[in-house]
Design an enzyme around this catalytic site. Structure first.
Site, PDB file in Angstrom:
ATOM      1  N   ASP A 105      41.345  59.230  29.140  1.00  0.00           N
ATOM      2  CA  ASP A 105      40.654  58.354  29.939  1.00  0.00           C
ATOM      3  C   ASP A 105      40.372  57.112  28.872  1.00  0.00           C
ATOM      4  O   ASP A 105      39.528  57.378  27.958  1.00  0.00           O
ATOM      5  CB  ASP A 105      39.476  58.958  30.691  1.00  0.00           C
ATOM      6  CG  ASP A 105      39.945  59.566  31.909  1.00  0.00           C
ATOM      7  OD1 ASP A 105      40.987  59.318  32.464  1.00  0.00           O
ATOM      8  OD2 ASP A 105      39.265  60.658  32.073  1.00  0.00           O
ATOM      9  N   HIS A 252      45.409  64.373  30.144  1.00  0.00           N
ATOM     10  CA  HIS A 252      45.794  64.843  31.632  1.00  0.00           C
ATOM     11  C   HIS A 252      46.780  64.088  32.146  1.00  0.00           C
ATOM     12  O   HIS A 252      46.912  62.800  31.878  1.00  0.00           O
ATOM     13  CB  HIS A 252      44.372  64.747  32.311  1.00  0.00           C
ATOM     14  CG  HIS A 252      43.577  63.713  32.417  1.00  0.00           C
ATOM     15  ND1 HIS A 252      43.034  63.068  31.453  1.00  0.00           N
ATOM     16  CD2 HIS A 252      43.385  63.045  33.413  1.00  0.00           C
ATOM     17  CE1 HIS A 252      42.360  62.194  31.695  1.00  0.00           C
ATOM     18  NE2 HIS A 252      42.672  61.909  33.032  1.00  0.00           N
TER      19      HIS A 252
HETATM   20  C1  SIN Z   1      42.216  60.662  36.269  1.00  0.00           C
HETATM   21  O1  SIN Z   1      41.041  60.573  36.119  1.00  0.00           O
HETATM   22  O2  SIN Z   1      42.925  59.904  35.427  1.00  0.00           O
HETATM   23  C2  SIN Z   1      43.041  61.219  37.557  1.00  0.00           C
HETATM   24  C3  SIN Z   1      42.645  62.530  37.540  1.00  0.00           C
HETATM   25  C4  SIN Z   1      43.129  63.225  38.877  1.00  0.00           C
HETATM   26  O3  SIN Z   1      42.855  62.692  39.871  1.00  0.00           O
HETATM   27  O4  SIN Z   1      43.415  64.447  39.097  1.00  0.00           O
END
Ligand code: SIN
Length: 298
Positions: A105, A252
């Site tokens: 992030d 992620h």
């Molecule tokens: C994100 O915070 O980048 C999205 C994570 C999600 O919606 O699972």
């Protein structure tokens, strides 16, 4: 009630049962925090929907609430009490879905978020999982020669492509400057003392201190490497589940495979420190965090 921590993979991720995130006492928070440091991403099911205040209070247990560049550059008129809250909402009409590419992030910030805390209030009937990839394992599995080559290198991270070109946030002045900054390619985690690879496909634009073509080839390799399946775990959401991940040592990817269904939730992140470089000749992993779970490639 006893707190139960169940690892998801040997590399990262754990599901935690037996806690109410809206009412953690000191001892419970210490257990949650230890699991966060040990497993890099932790998941909680069977939670009630957190109010904005409860969600903010939970984030403050980890540190100062991070305010996203979207909000810094276009403060919402009613933002006061919910400053720091990101509303994640994807519908049949969405043009893009937040997080649908491997990233850490807001790594384009000078002090990027450490923890991000996401609760989903509405989940699609199937799909919409979030994938996490462990950057300790990504670094550990590199050869000693590659580790030596990366030692001291920095890379440039920028929000331009993502925020200006992909998201096209209409409330932000087109002349606004999105954050951009150089960070070490390998960072030292302040709590675990472990080295983590710190590049990602969303924000890392180029490597510094290398000829352009060498930098491009190296970054392409590192991005592919950071997304290797054996560094990953995957979370299938249920209503009101909560994920808390550590952006300093995991990437992620929120899969948008559920169109035309809807997915909705709230995310609050916590400000991290300015990433510190891991230096091979000075840094050592503390004894309690030693022990690779990754078989090194020959
Ligand atoms: C994100 O915070 O980048 C999205 C994570 C999600 O919606 O699972």
């Amino acid at each position: 009630m006893a707190i139960d921590v169940t690892p998801l993979t040997p590399t990262l991720g754990a599901e935690i049962a037996g806690v109410d995130l809206s009412a953690l006492d000191e001892e419970q928070f210490a257990t949650v925090f230890d699991a966060f440091v040990d497993h890099s991403v932790i998941f909680f099911r069977d939670q009630a929907a957190l109010s904005v205040d409860q969600h903010l209070a939970l984030a403050r247990r980890f540190g100062e609430v991070h305010v996203h560049p979207f909000e810094r550059l276009a403060p919402s008129p009613d933002g006061g009490g919910s400053r720091g809250l990101l509303r994640m909402h994807t519908t049949a009409d969405s043009r893009v879905a937040a997080g649908n590419r491997w990233h850490s992030d807001v790594s384009c910030d000078e002090r990027p978020p450490q923890a991000s805390i996401l609760q989903l209030h509405d989940v699609p009937p199937v799909g919409g999982d979030t994938l996490f990839s462990g950057m300790y394992a990504a670094y550990e599995s590199l050869s000693d020669r590659m580790k030596r080559f990366l030692d001291g290198l920095t890379a440039h991270h920028s929000g331009e492509d993502s925020y200006r070109k992909l998201f096209r946030v209409e409330t932000v002045d087109p002349g606004a400057t999105w954050p951009a900054v150089d960070h070490p390619v390998v960072r030292r985690h302040p709590d675990s003392g472990r080295p983590a690879l710190y590049v990602n496909r969303e924000f890392t634009e180029y490597m510094n201190d290398l000829p352009k073509e060498e930098g491009k080839a190296l970054l392409a390799f590192l991005l592919d490497h950071s997304e290797r399946v054996d560094f990953q775990c995957r979370f299938a959401w249920t209503r009101n589940a909560v994920a808390i991940w550590d952006n300093r040592c995991v990437l992620h990817h929120a899969l948008w495979d559920y169109w035309p269904h809807e997915r909705r939730g709230h995310r609050i992140s916590v400000v991290g420190e300015r990433p510190a470089a891991w230096r091979l000749d000075h840094d050592r992993v503390p004894a309690e965090h030693r022990g690779s779970t990754v078989r090194l490639t020959a």
